[in-house]
Enzyme design. Structure first.
Site, mmCIF file in Angstrom:
data_model
loop_
_atom_site.group_PDB
_atom_site.id
_atom_site.type_symbol
_atom_site.label_atom_id
_atom_site.label_comp_id
_atom_site.label_asym_id
_atom_site.label_seq_id
_atom_site.Cartn_x
_atom_site.Cartn_y
_atom_site.Cartn_z
ATOM 1 N N TYR A 155 0.847 -1.205 0.000
ATOM 2 C CA TYR A 155 0.000 0.000 0.000
ATOM 3 C C TYR A 155 0.881 1.252 0.000
ATOM 4 O O TYR A 155 0.643 2.192 -0.759
ATOM 5 C CB TYR A 155 -0.903 -0.042 1.238
ATOM 6 C CG TYR A 155 -1.856 1.118 1.384
ATOM 7 C CD1 TYR A 155 -3.017 1.209 0.613
ATOM 8 C CD2 TYR A 155 -1.617 2.134 2.314
ATOM 9 C CE1 TYR A 155 -3.904 2.274 0.766
ATOM 10 C CE2 TYR A 155 -2.495 3.196 2.474
ATOM 11 C CZ TYR A 155 -3.640 3.265 1.692
ATOM 12 O OH TYR A 155 -4.511 4.322 1.851
ATOM 13 N N ALA A 156 1.913 1.251 0.848
ATOM 14 C CA ALA A 156 2.822 2.402 0.933
ATOM 15 C C ALA A 156 3.485 2.654 -0.417
ATOM 16 O O ALA A 156 3.590 3.802 -0.865
ATOM 17 C CB ALA A 156 3.882 2.170 2.007
ATOM 18 N N ALA A 157 3.910 1.578 -1.075
ATOM 19 C CA ALA A 157 4.565 1.735 -2.387
ATOM 20 C C ALA A 157 3.586 2.347 -3.384
ATOM 21 O O ALA A 157 3.944 3.242 -4.158
ATOM 22 C CB ALA A 157 5.069 0.385 -2.882
ATOM 23 N N ILE A 188 -8.513 8.261 8.946
ATOM 24 C CA ILE A 188 -9.842 8.830 8.690
ATOM 25 C C ILE A 188 -10.897 7.739 8.906
ATOM 26 O O ILE A 188 -10.712 6.592 8.476
ATOM 27 C CB ILE A 188 -9.934 9.372 7.234
ATOM 28 C CG1 ILE A 188 -8.724 10.257 6.877
ATOM 29 C CG2 ILE A 188 -11.254 10.102 7.013
ATOM 30 C CD1 ILE A 188 -8.544 11.525 7.693
HETATM 31 P P1 NAD Z 1 -13.575 3.638 1.314
HETATM 32 O O1 NAD Z 1 -13.245 2.204 1.300
HETATM 33 O O2 NAD Z 1 -14.743 4.107 2.079
HETATM 34 O O3 NAD Z 1 -13.719 4.198 -0.178
HETATM 35 C C1 NAD Z 1 -12.949 3.721 -1.243
HETATM 36 C C2 NAD Z 1 -13.730 3.923 -2.524
HETATM 37 O O4 NAD Z 1 -12.968 3.417 -3.633
HETATM 38 C C3 NAD Z 1 -15.062 3.171 -2.520
HETATM 39 O O5 NAD Z 1 -16.054 3.957 -3.127
HETATM 40 C C4 NAD Z 1 -14.741 1.933 -3.365
HETATM 41 O O6 NAD Z 1 -15.871 1.358 -3.979
HETATM 42 C C5 NAD Z 1 -13.782 2.541 -4.393
HETATM 43 N N1 NAD Z 1 -12.976 1.519 -5.055
HETATM 44 C C6 NAD Z 1 -12.034 0.725 -4.502
HETATM 45 N N2 NAD Z 1 -11.541 -0.124 -5.415
HETATM 46 C C7 NAD Z 1 -12.180 0.142 -6.567
HETATM 47 C C8 NAD Z 1 -12.134 -0.407 -7.881
HETATM 48 N N3 NAD Z 1 -11.297 -1.421 -8.185
HETATM 49 N N4 NAD Z 1 -12.935 0.110 -8.838
HETATM 50 C C9 NAD Z 1 -13.797 1.115 -8.542
HETATM 51 N N5 NAD Z 1 -13.902 1.673 -7.322
HETATM 52 C C10 NAD Z 1 -13.104 1.188 -6.356
HETATM 53 O O7 NAD Z 1 -12.252 4.341 1.860
HETATM 54 P P2 NAD Z 1 -11.791 5.868 1.962
HETATM 55 O O8 NAD Z 1 -11.071 5.972 3.236
HETATM 56 O O9 NAD Z 1 -12.888 6.806 1.666
HETATM 57 O O10 NAD Z 1 -10.705 5.897 0.800
HETATM 58 C C11 NAD Z 1 -10.618 6.894 -0.186
HETATM 59 C C12 NAD Z 1 -9.156 7.123 -0.522
HETATM 60 O O11 NAD Z 1 -8.511 7.668 0.637
HETATM 61 C C13 NAD Z 1 -8.386 5.850 -0.867
HETATM 62 O O12 NAD Z 1 -7.539 6.115 -1.980
HETATM 63 C C14 NAD Z 1 -7.564 5.579 0.372
HETATM 64 O O13 NAD Z 1 -6.402 4.856 0.087
HETATM 65 C C15 NAD Z 1 -7.285 6.974 0.828
HETATM 66 N N6 NAD Z 1 -6.896 7.100 2.251
HETATM 67 C C16 NAD Z 1 -7.759 6.766 3.238
HETATM 68 C C17 NAD Z 1 -7.343 6.895 4.565
HETATM 69 C C18 NAD Z 1 -8.230 6.516 5.721
HETATM 70 O O14 NAD Z 1 -7.744 6.546 6.862
HETATM 71 N N7 NAD Z 1 -9.500 6.190 5.505
HETATM 72 C C19 NAD Z 1 -6.053 7.383 4.858
HETATM 73 C C20 NAD Z 1 -5.216 7.726 3.809
HETATM 74 C C21 NAD Z 1 -5.649 7.595 2.494
#
Ligand code: NAD
Length: 248
Positions: A155-157, A188
């Site tokens: 994930y980090a990469a 988050i």
């Molecule tokens: P979440 O799981 O609620 O939302 C992720 C979204 O991406 C969902 O709508 C899911 O359906 C969509 N998704 C995932 N794989 C998919 C695919 N193959 N095709 C189409 N849609 C796809 O999580 P979130 O926390 O809202 O994540 C949003 C972004 O924030 C992500 O990129 C995540 O890595 C990043 N992020 C989240 C956090 C945290 O603590 N929640 C921290 C750092 C970064």
């Protein structure tokens, strides 16, 4: 209204940060293009948008791992809407595994979803934006991409890759008045982090988060709004942490 009449494309808008962004952008006058794997999963987001905006979102559905579907979606956007002001590369997954247990299918899935799809979305969006001589692309990276975390090498990469791609694209696209930035959220409260047990959550808050609270999707969405709007008209190639002081 900070993004009045701007065409804003948000990937992964069915829940979490993507949904919060969709609602906040709608409140600020955006005309939204919302992405999810299935139209049905956008029902809740669309209902929330209808409470704050008269514009109906344009919906595109595909798995971001599928290059052809992604490309077709941009062809549809070009044909039906003809322009794009803001792209938010938000869709992403997190799968944890210690280095010794990493498997090829997991690496491929995470890299395709979190990194390759970001590159392709940026490529297709930038073609529209360069022609318009304006645009803002915002990629959702992570504090894990800037600082690493045990059990998260893959994930980090992927998220560190997003930062490299952001800075490179920012350099390429600046002459066309297209800005490219990233946000690096900390911890988050979304489905992505809901597997953490209450005890370990309390420890994370106590030991790692200086502001002593878990972030909310809206905390991130507000920074996305700033980067999308003309308030950030001279900001490009930056990575803005949204982590309540996890890294200071
Ligand atoms: P979440 O799981 O609620 O939302 C992720 C979204 O991406 C969902 O709508 C899911 O359906 C969509 N998704 C995932 N794989 C998919 C695919 N193959 N095709 C189409 N849609 C796809 O999580 P979130 O926390 O809202 O994540 C949003 C972004 O924030 C992500 O990129 C995540 O890595 C990043 N992020 C989240 C956090 C945290 O603590 N929640 C921290 C750092 C970064």
């Amino acid at each position: 209204m900070l993004v009045d009449n701007k065409i804003v494309f948000i990937t992964g808008a069915s829940r979490g940060i993507g949904q919060a962004a969709a609602v906040i952008f709608a409140k600020h006058g955006a005309r939204l293009i919302l992405h999810a794997r299935k139209t049905k999963s956008l029902q809740q987001t669309i209902a929330k948008i209808q409470e704050v905006s008269a514009f109906s979102p344009f919906v595109v559905t595909y798995d971001v791992e599928e290059y052809d579907s992604l490309k077709n979606a941009f062809q549809l956007i070009r044909k039906e809407i003809g322009k794009l002001d803001v792209l938010i590369n938000n869709a992403g997954i997190m799968e944890e595994s210690m280095l010794g247990m990493i498997r090829e299918d997991m690496v491929n899935r995470i890299m395709q979803t979190n990194l390759q799809s970001v590159l392709y979305h940026m490529q297709f969006a930038s073609r529209l934006m360069m022609r318009q001589k304006q645009g803002s692309i915002i990629n959702v990276s992570s504090i894990i991409g800037t600082n690493g975390s045990e059990g998260n090498a893959v994930y980090a990469a992927s998220k560190a890759g997003v930062i490299g791609a952001t800075k490179s694209a920012a350099k390429e696209l600046a002459p066309f008045n297209v800005r490219v930035n990233a946000v690096a959220p900390g911890f988050i409260a979304t489905d992505l982090t809901n597997h953490y047990k209450r005890g370990s959550l309390e420890k994370i808050v106590e030991n790692n988060i200086k502001m002593k609270r878990i972030g909310q999707p809206e905390d991130v969405a507000n920074v996305l709004l700033f980067l999308a709007s003309d308030l950030s008209s001279y900001v490009t190639g930056q990575v803005i942490g949204v982590d309540g002081g996890m890294v200071i």
